[in-house]
Structure formats: C-alpha cells, structure tokens
Design a protein around this motif. Structure first.
Motif, PDB file in Angstrom:
ATOM      1  N   GLY A 173       0.792  -1.225   0.000  1.00 38.40           N
ATOM      2  CA  GLY A 173       0.000   0.000   0.000  1.00 38.40           C
ATOM      3  C   GLY A 173       0.824   1.275   0.000  1.00 38.40           C
ATOM      4  O   GLY A 173       0.474   2.251  -0.663  1.00 38.40           O
ATOM      5  N   ARG A 174       1.938   1.266   0.722  1.00 45.84           N
ATOM      6  CA  ARG A 174       2.731   2.502   0.790  1.00 45.84           C
ATOM      7  C   ARG A 174       3.451   2.764  -0.533  1.00 45.84           C
ATOM      8  O   ARG A 174       3.693   3.922  -0.882  1.00 45.84           O
ATOM      9  N   ILE A 175       3.798   1.689  -1.253  1.00 48.70           N
ATOM     10  CA  ILE A 175       4.367   1.868  -2.600  1.00 48.70           C
ATOM     11  C   ILE A 175       3.301   2.462  -3.526  1.00 48.70           C
ATOM     12  O   ILE A 175       3.548   3.430  -4.260  1.00 48.70           O
ATOM     13  N   TYR A 176       2.115   1.882  -3.463  1.00 48.44           N
ATOM     14  CA  TYR A 176       0.964   2.381  -4.235  1.00 48.44           C
ATOM     15  C   TYR A 176       0.712   3.856  -3.926  1.00 48.44           C
ATOM     16  O   TYR A 176       0.534   4.672  -4.834  1.00 48.44           O
ATOM     17  N   ASP A 177       0.740   4.211  -2.630  1.00 53.66           N
ATOM     18  CA  ASP A 177       0.505   5.608  -2.213  1.00 53.66           C
ATOM     19  C   ASP A 177       1.502   6.552  -2.882  1.00 53.66           C
ATOM     20  O   ASP A 177       1.130   7.632  -3.359  1.00 53.66           O
ATOM     21  N   TRP A 178       2.774   6.139  -2.891  1.00 55.09           N
ATOM     22  CA  TRP A 178       3.834   7.005  -3.418  1.00 55.09           C
ATOM     23  C   TRP A 178       3.633   7.263  -4.905  1.00 55.09           C
ATOM     24  O   TRP A 178       3.680   8.413  -5.364  1.00 55.09           O
ATOM     25  N   TYR A 179       3.386   6.203  -5.653  1.00 52.97           N
ATOM     26  CA  TYR A 179       3.218   6.373  -7.099  1.00 52.97           C
ATOM     27  C   TYR A 179       1.949   7.148  -7.443  1.00 52.97           C
ATOM     28  O   TYR A 179       1.936   7.954  -8.380  1.00 52.97           O
ATOM     29  N   LYS A 180       0.916   6.930  -6.665  1.00 55.53           N
ATOM     30  CA  LYS A 180      -0.336   7.663  -6.889  1.00 55.53           C
ATOM     31  C   LYS A 180      -0.135   9.158  -6.641  1.00 55.53           C
ATOM     32  O   LYS A 180      -0.592  10.003  -7.422  1.00 55.53           O
ATOM     33  N   LYS A 181       0.582   9.476  -5.569  1.00 56.16           N
ATOM     34  CA  LYS A 181       0.848  10.877  -5.237  1.00 56.16           C
ATOM     35  C   LYS A 181       1.739  11.521  -6.297  1.00 56.16           C
ATOM     36  O   LYS A 181       1.506  12.671  -6.711  1.00 56.16           O
ATOM     37  N   GLN A 182       2.756  10.777  -6.759  1.00 58.56           N
ATOM     38  CA  GLN A 182       3.653  11.300  -7.791  1.00 58.56           C
ATOM     39  C   GLN A 182       2.908  11.618  -9.088  1.00 58.56           C
ATOM     40  O   GLN A 182       3.187  12.614  -9.753  1.00 58.56           O
ATOM     41  N   ALA A 183       1.965  10.749  -9.443  1.00 54.13           N
ATOM     42  CA  ALA A 183       1.240  10.916 -10.712  1.00 54.13           C
ATOM     43  C   ALA A 183       0.231  12.060 -10.645  1.00 54.13           C
ATOM     44  O   ALA A 183      -0.073  12.687 -11.662  1.00 54.13           O
TER      45      ALA A 183
END
Length: 318
Positions: A173-183
């Motif tokens: 989930g935290r990896i998902y969070d990071w990429y979502k925020k970056q995009a």
C-alpha cells in the motif's frame, strides 16, 4: 466459499493488528504488531488495564525495559489467539544501530522465553536498513528469527535473502501511495490496479526471485489499501491483513485464483544478484520511492514509540 477462505487455500493469512480481542473471528495463523498498532490498542478502554497492570508490575525499571514488557505482554495475549507466530518490533529509533538492535531483540526474546514461549513462535521485527539487516543476520545465527519490515525495494529483499532472514514484509500500500501521489491528476486507478499495481509488482518480483533461486526467506505482503491488492498476491507465502480488509474478504464470495506460483517462477529468465554494503546503499539511493518511504516509515514508527513512552511515563507518575 468466501474470499478469505479461498485465500487461505493458497496463502497463510496473518492478522495485522494489536487488537487480539477482535482477531479470533478471522482465524489467522500468525499476527503482526508495530508501535503504531500497539499505541492504537493501548488507547482503547479494553486494553487500558493491560497497560496499567504491566506498568505497575515493572515500576522502578528503566523506561525502555517497561516498553518491552508492554510489547511482550501484548504478544503473549495474541499468542493465546493465534496458533502460529507473533511479530514484535524493536524500537524504530534503533534502526541505524546494529549492536543496539541485536541487544533489544535478545531482550525481547528473553522475555518471551521467560513466559514459556519458544523461539519458533516469535519473529523480531526490524526495519530493513543495512544496519537492521546485519542485526538480523547475527540474530538468525543465534536462532532468533526475524521479520524485516519497511521493505520497499528489490535491493532490500536481496540483502535480506543473503543475510538468511526468516521473513520479509514488503509493503504494498505505501508503494501504491507514493506512485499515486507522484502521478497526481494523471493517475489512472483502473490501469494501475491488480497485477499492474506498483506495490503488487514489487512483491511479485521479490517472490519470483526468491523462488527462482531457492532462497528460503518467507515473503509476507503487507500494508494493503484494498482487497484487489490482496487477491493479486494470492499464492504469496503469507499476507498480513488489517481487520477491516479481513472483514471485507470474509463478506465477499467473488472468486480468488492463485496469482503467484513458486513452480512457475523456476522458469523465469532471472539473474542472481549479490550486494555488499556499498552496492546496497547505492541501489537504495537510486530508488526514490524506497528511500523516501523507508525514512518516512522509520520516522512515523519513532513518533508512535515516543507517544507510547509518554503514556507509560504518565502511568508511572499516577
């Protein structure tokens, strides 16, 4: 058959909570805790007496000793509910100190053993820094098994495998969070779901690598944001899941199929990797997501460890 029962056919299900009174309904094999989960639990009326009793029983000891007594007390209660193992975390503020991590882990294990719990039922949780991984190498050689947490990158997983770590907890989930925020506004949720979820892809890569090269370290996907991420990792050695998502799985009868396959990984065209300290640090530095998330995770756990200290100090002063 509900999704939780289907998942258990492929994967060992672990409860990700300090709330042992809620745990039994999901019949997990193992349970994991961390400073944030323990802090959340001790602030609930159900668990306040447990904190007060433990602090009272160990009044006069050093604060860090009392903290460990509280952590182990929760672990002992959890082990009454689960048939397998509990993961108990070393203070995150020691994440860059190998010797201090080893000493704290040894003390936690000694407390469990004094309570009659064998080493086969406890995993010591340590952040997957270089120093933490080297501490785990030492502990594993002493028969103290470790769960390396805050793991976001392939290089962390490679180093853990080389160190002979029992289990790793790669965070989804935290990896998902990071990429979502970056995009930002460009994020496409549908296109980045399931097997295309960046967190799912990370765990899949690690799982396949371990199975291809016969690395015995167990892979336990962690930190889930939705059921889709969990189902996409069916077949992982273990998955540690919050009570909220366990309840969602239990209430759905949608089909769950094996997504990760150890036998199929044998045929993948992968190359073996070996990392010394310089190679590890450089590879981690090259991964902006992992660098940021590891640092952020340690900071957050350290803050909650500090809050637990304050709660205990308040009890001591009462």
């Amino acid at each position: 058959m509900n999704q939780l029962d289907q998942l258990k056919a492929f994967t060992t299900v672990v409860a990700d909570t300090g709330n042992f009174k809620q745990m039994a309904q999901f019949a997990p094999r193992d349970a994991t805790t961390n400073p944030s989960l323990i802090l959340k639990a001790v602030q609930q009326p159900d668990y306040a007496p447990l904190l007060a009793d433990t602090v009272r029983a160990h009044r006069g000891q050093a604060l860090d000793q009392i903290v460990d007594e509280v952590l182990v007390r929760f672990g002992l209660e959890i082990l009454k509910v689960v048939p397998g193992r509990v993961s108990t975390e070393v203070d995150a503020r020691l994440s860059f100190d190998t010797a201090a991590t080893v000493a704290r882990a040894q003390r936690l294990m000694a407390l469990y053993e004094a309570a009659g719990i064998g080493r086969d039922r406890v995993l010591i949780k340590i952040a997957a820094t270089w120093e933490g991984i080297q501490a785990a190498r030492i502990l594993e050689q002493q028969g103290i098994h470790c769960n390396l947490t805050l793991l976001f990158s392939f290089c962390q997983a490679v180093a853990c495998g080389e160190a002979g770590v029992q289990l790793i907890s790669p965070f989804v989930g935290r990896i998902y969070d990071w990429y979502k925020k970056q995009a930002g506004a460009a994020w496409d949720e549908a296109a980045s779901a399931g097997v295309n979820d960046p967190g799912v892809k990370s765990v899949t890569q690690i799982f396949n690598y371990y199975k291809k090269f016969g690395i015995p370290t167990e892979v336990m996907g962690a930190s889930f944001r939705n059921v889709g991420q969990i189902v996409a990792l069916a077949g992982s050695d273990l998955l540690t899941i919050s009570p909220e998502l366990l309840a969602q799985l239990q209430s759905s009868e949608a089909p769950v199929a094996r997504a990760l396959d150890a036998a199929a990984a044998q045929d993948l065209p992968l190359h073996a990797v070996s990392l010394n300290e310089a190679g590890f640090r450089y590879a981690l530095n090259e991964d902006a997501m992992a660098t940021e998330k590891l640092a952020e995770g340690i900071r957050a756990f350290a803050v909650d460890a500090g809050k637990l200290d304050v709660l205990i100090q308040q009890q001591l002063a009462a």
